[in-house]
Design a protein around this motif. Sequence first.
Motif, PDB file in Angstrom:
ATOM      1  N   SER A   1     -15.647  33.285 -49.272  1.00 44.39           N
ATOM      2  CA  SER A   1     -14.546  33.815 -49.728  1.00 44.39           C
ATOM      3  C   SER A   1     -13.701  34.183 -48.602  1.00 44.39           C
ATOM      4  CB  SER A   1     -15.113  35.080 -50.082  1.00 44.39           C
ATOM      5  OG  SER A   1     -15.866  35.890 -49.054  1.00 44.39           O
ATOM      6  N   ASN A   2     -12.369  34.741 -48.990  1.00 45.81           N
ATOM      7  CA  ASN A   2     -11.589  35.061 -47.868  1.00 45.81           C
ATOM      8  C   ASN A   2     -11.698  36.633 -47.404  1.00 45.81           C
ATOM      9  OD1 ASN A   2      -9.261  35.648 -46.422  1.00 45.81           O
ATOM     10  ND2 ASN A   2      -7.763  34.615 -47.823  1.00 45.81           N
ATOM     11  N   PRO A   3     -12.162  36.812 -46.325  1.00 43.70           N
ATOM     12  CA  PRO A   3     -12.502  38.227 -46.100  1.00 43.70           C
ATOM     13  C   PRO A   3     -11.019  39.092 -46.024  1.00 43.70           C
ATOM     14  CG  PRO A   3     -12.751  36.963 -44.042  1.00 43.70           C
ATOM     15  CD  PRO A   3     -12.356  35.956 -45.087  1.00 43.70           C
ATOM     16  N   LEU A   4     -10.160  38.686 -45.790  1.00 44.59           N
ATOM     17  CA  LEU A   4      -9.037  39.392 -46.054  1.00 44.59           C
ATOM     18  C   LEU A   4      -8.652  40.078 -47.361  1.00 44.59           C
ATOM     19  CD1 LEU A   4      -6.641  37.347 -43.683  1.00 44.59           C
ATOM     20  CD2 LEU A   4      -8.024  39.416 -43.307  1.00 44.59           C
ATOM     21  N   CYS A   5      -8.970  39.273 -48.441  1.00 49.38           N
ATOM     22  CA  CYS A   5      -8.579  39.760 -49.754  1.00 49.38           C
ATOM     23  C   CYS A   5      -9.738  39.769 -50.660  1.00 49.38           C
ATOM     24  CB  CYS A   5      -7.555  38.845 -50.313  1.00 49.38           C
ATOM     25  SG  CYS A   5      -8.080  37.058 -50.493  1.00 49.38           S
ATOM     26  N   GLY A   6     -10.960  38.955 -50.354  1.00 49.64           N
ATOM     27  CA  GLY A   6     -12.158  39.196 -51.215  1.00 49.64           C
ATOM     28  C   GLY A   6     -11.923  38.210 -52.158  1.00 49.64           C
ATOM     29  N   ASP A   7     -10.902  37.146 -52.332  1.00 52.50           N
ATOM     30  CA  ASP A   7     -11.116  36.111 -53.266  1.00 52.50           C
ATOM     31  C   ASP A   7     -12.114  35.161 -52.788  1.00 52.50           C
ATOM     32  OD1 ASP A   7      -8.963  37.159 -54.428  1.00 52.50           O
ATOM     33  OD2 ASP A   7      -7.355  35.899 -53.475  1.00 52.50           O
ATOM     34  N   ASP A   8     -12.602  34.473 -53.830  1.00 50.03           N
ATOM     35  CA  ASP A   8     -13.793  33.618 -53.569  1.00 50.03           C
ATOM     36  C   ASP A   8     -13.786  32.195 -54.316  1.00 50.03           C
ATOM     37  OD1 ASP A   8     -15.355  36.074 -55.356  1.00 50.03           O
ATOM     38  OD2 ASP A   8     -15.872  33.718 -55.828  1.00 50.03           O
TER      39      ASP A   8
ATOM     40  N   GLY B   1      -8.783  33.924 -57.258  1.00 53.71           N
ATOM     41  CA  GLY B   1      -7.997  33.875 -56.001  1.00 53.71           C
ATOM     42  C   GLY B   1      -6.589  33.847 -56.546  1.00 53.71           C
ATOM     43  N   CYS B   2      -5.782  33.938 -55.355  1.00 55.35           N
ATOM     44  CA  CYS B   2      -4.213  34.340 -55.640  1.00 55.35           C
ATOM     45  C   CYS B   2      -3.720  32.701 -56.058  1.00 55.35           C
ATOM     46  CB  CYS B   2      -3.458  34.677 -54.248  1.00 55.35           C
ATOM     47  SG  CYS B   2      -3.660  33.497 -52.950  1.00 55.35           S
ATOM     48  N   VAL B   3      -2.540  32.631 -56.433  1.00 53.35           N
ATOM     49  CA  VAL B   3      -1.826  31.492 -56.962  1.00 53.35           C
ATOM     50  C   VAL B   3      -2.013  30.560 -55.877  1.00 53.35           C
ATOM     51  CG1 VAL B   3       0.446  30.550 -57.731  1.00 53.35           C
ATOM     52  CG2 VAL B   3      -0.207  32.823 -58.393  1.00 53.35           C
ATOM     53  N   ILE B   4      -1.828  30.600 -54.651  1.00 52.45           N
ATOM     54  CA  ILE B   4      -1.976  29.564 -53.715  1.00 52.45           C
ATOM     55  C   ILE B   4      -3.169  29.012 -53.607  1.00 52.45           C
ATOM     56  CG2 ILE B   4      -1.426  28.729 -51.406  1.00 52.45           C
ATOM     57  CD1 ILE B   4       1.124  29.277 -52.592  1.00 52.45           C
ATOM     58  N   CYS B   5      -4.177  30.020 -53.724  1.00 51.20           N
ATOM     59  CA  CYS B   5      -5.628  29.477 -53.597  1.00 51.20           C
ATOM     60  C   CYS B   5      -6.113  28.817 -54.636  1.00 51.20           C
ATOM     61  CB  CYS B   5      -6.524  30.897 -53.285  1.00 51.20           C
ATOM     62  SG  CYS B   5      -8.190  30.586 -53.261  1.00 51.20           S
ATOM     63  N   ILE B   6      -6.264  29.250 -55.920  1.00 46.46           N
ATOM     64  CA  ILE B   6      -6.532  28.381 -56.971  1.00 46.46           C
ATOM     65  C   ILE B   6      -5.448  27.096 -57.152  1.00 46.46           C
ATOM     66  CG2 ILE B   6      -6.614  28.599 -59.412  1.00 46.46           C
ATOM     67  CD1 ILE B   6      -8.663  30.407 -57.996  1.00 46.46           C
TER      68      ILE B   6
ATOM     69  N   SER C   1      -0.171  33.564 -43.276  1.00 48.91           N
ATOM     70  CA  SER C   1      -1.295  34.492 -44.014  1.00 48.91           C
ATOM     71  C   SER C   1      -1.494  33.458 -45.289  1.00 48.91           C
ATOM     72  CB  SER C   1      -0.633  35.852 -44.442  1.00 48.91           C
ATOM     73  OG  SER C   1       0.424  35.774 -45.115  1.00 48.91           O
ATOM     74  N   ARG C   2      -0.527  32.940 -45.750  1.00 44.67           N
ATOM     75  CA  ARG C   2      -0.751  31.878 -47.030  1.00 44.67           C
ATOM     76  C   ARG C   2      -1.570  30.667 -46.696  1.00 44.67           C
ATOM     77  NH1 ARG C   2       1.225  34.493 -51.375  1.00 44.67           N
ATOM     78  NH2 ARG C   2      -0.862  34.111 -52.185  1.00 44.67           N
ATOM     79  N   ILE C   3      -1.281  30.321 -45.515  1.00 47.32           N
ATOM     80  CA  ILE C   3      -2.099  28.964 -45.344  1.00 47.32           C
ATOM     81  C   ILE C   3      -3.705  29.649 -45.359  1.00 47.32           C
ATOM     82  CG2 ILE C   3      -2.757  27.878 -43.223  1.00 47.32           C
ATOM     83  CD1 ILE C   3       0.146  27.358 -42.481  1.00 47.32           C
ATOM     84  N   LYS C   4      -4.054  30.506 -45.021  1.00 46.05           N
ATOM     85  CA  LYS C   4      -5.558  30.950 -45.222  1.00 46.05           C
ATOM     86  C   LYS C   4      -5.788  30.723 -46.887  1.00 46.05           C
ATOM     87  CE  LYS C   4      -6.711  33.607 -41.197  1.00 46.05           C
ATOM     88  NZ  LYS C   4      -6.062  34.488 -40.672  1.00 46.05           N
ATOM     89  N   CYS C   5      -5.045  31.160 -47.512  1.00 47.82           N
ATOM     90  CA  CYS C   5      -5.169  31.055 -48.689  1.00 47.82           C
ATOM     91  C   CYS C   5      -5.515  29.647 -49.428  1.00 47.82           C
ATOM     92  CB  CYS C   5      -4.203  31.604 -49.963  1.00 47.82           C
ATOM     93  SG  CYS C   5      -3.593  33.445 -49.447  1.00 47.82           S
ATOM     94  N   MET C   6      -4.352  28.802 -48.797  1.00 52.94           N
ATOM     95  CA  MET C   6      -4.508  27.329 -48.975  1.00 52.94           C
ATOM     96  C   MET C   6      -5.556  26.651 -48.590  1.00 52.94           C
ATOM     97  SD  MET C   6      -1.699  24.525 -47.843  1.00 52.94           S
ATOM     98  CE  MET C   6      -2.447  24.727 -45.961  1.00 52.94           C
TER      99      MET C   6
HETATM  100 FE1  FES Z   1      -6.742  35.855 -51.572  1.00 51.97          FE
HETATM  101 FE2  FES Z   1      -4.955  34.305 -51.086  1.00 51.97          FE
HETATM  102  S1  FES Z   1      -4.736  36.472 -51.227  1.00 51.97           S
HETATM  103  S2  FES Z   1      -6.833  33.853 -51.240  1.00 51.97           S
END
Ligand code: FES
Length: 128
Positions: free
Chosen positions: A32-39, A62-67, A104-109
């Motif tokens: 998961s991404n500890p910054l937002c909790g998305d997994d 996750g967010c749009v970028i992550c998914i 910050s969005r690179i982490k999502c990607m």
């Molecule tokens: Fe959670 Fe992008 S905001 S992975």
Amino acid sequence: MDEIYREHLLDHYKNPRRFKELKDPDIHKHDSNPLCGDDIEIFVKLDTKKEKITDISFKGQGCVICISSASMLMEELVGKKINEVNKMQTEDMLKILGIELTHSRIKCMMLPLKTLQKGIVEYFSKEN
Ligand code: FES
């Protein structure tokens, strides 16, 4: 971001490709991404020589970028050699996504690729 590309990303977000669980995967990794909790959870099947990916899928939220990046990555990786996947970096993901992103969005990607790479390392360290 131009309109067509935004729609392309949203399409992957709303209809993620290879979004399912694989039965009896060789590699199964959750992170998961500890910054937002998305997994993200990744499932991989390997060929008999354990050199190539024969099937791959993911689940998670996750967010749009992550998914979207997970969905696009899945499409790229069927048939890919494990040692090539291990070498993939931020630039490779930016190419797959086709857009510029802030730090910050690179982490999502990167969450899907990093999860997969961690799973590969764990799998091969158990094997040997
Ligand atoms: Fe959670 Fe992008 S905001 S992975």
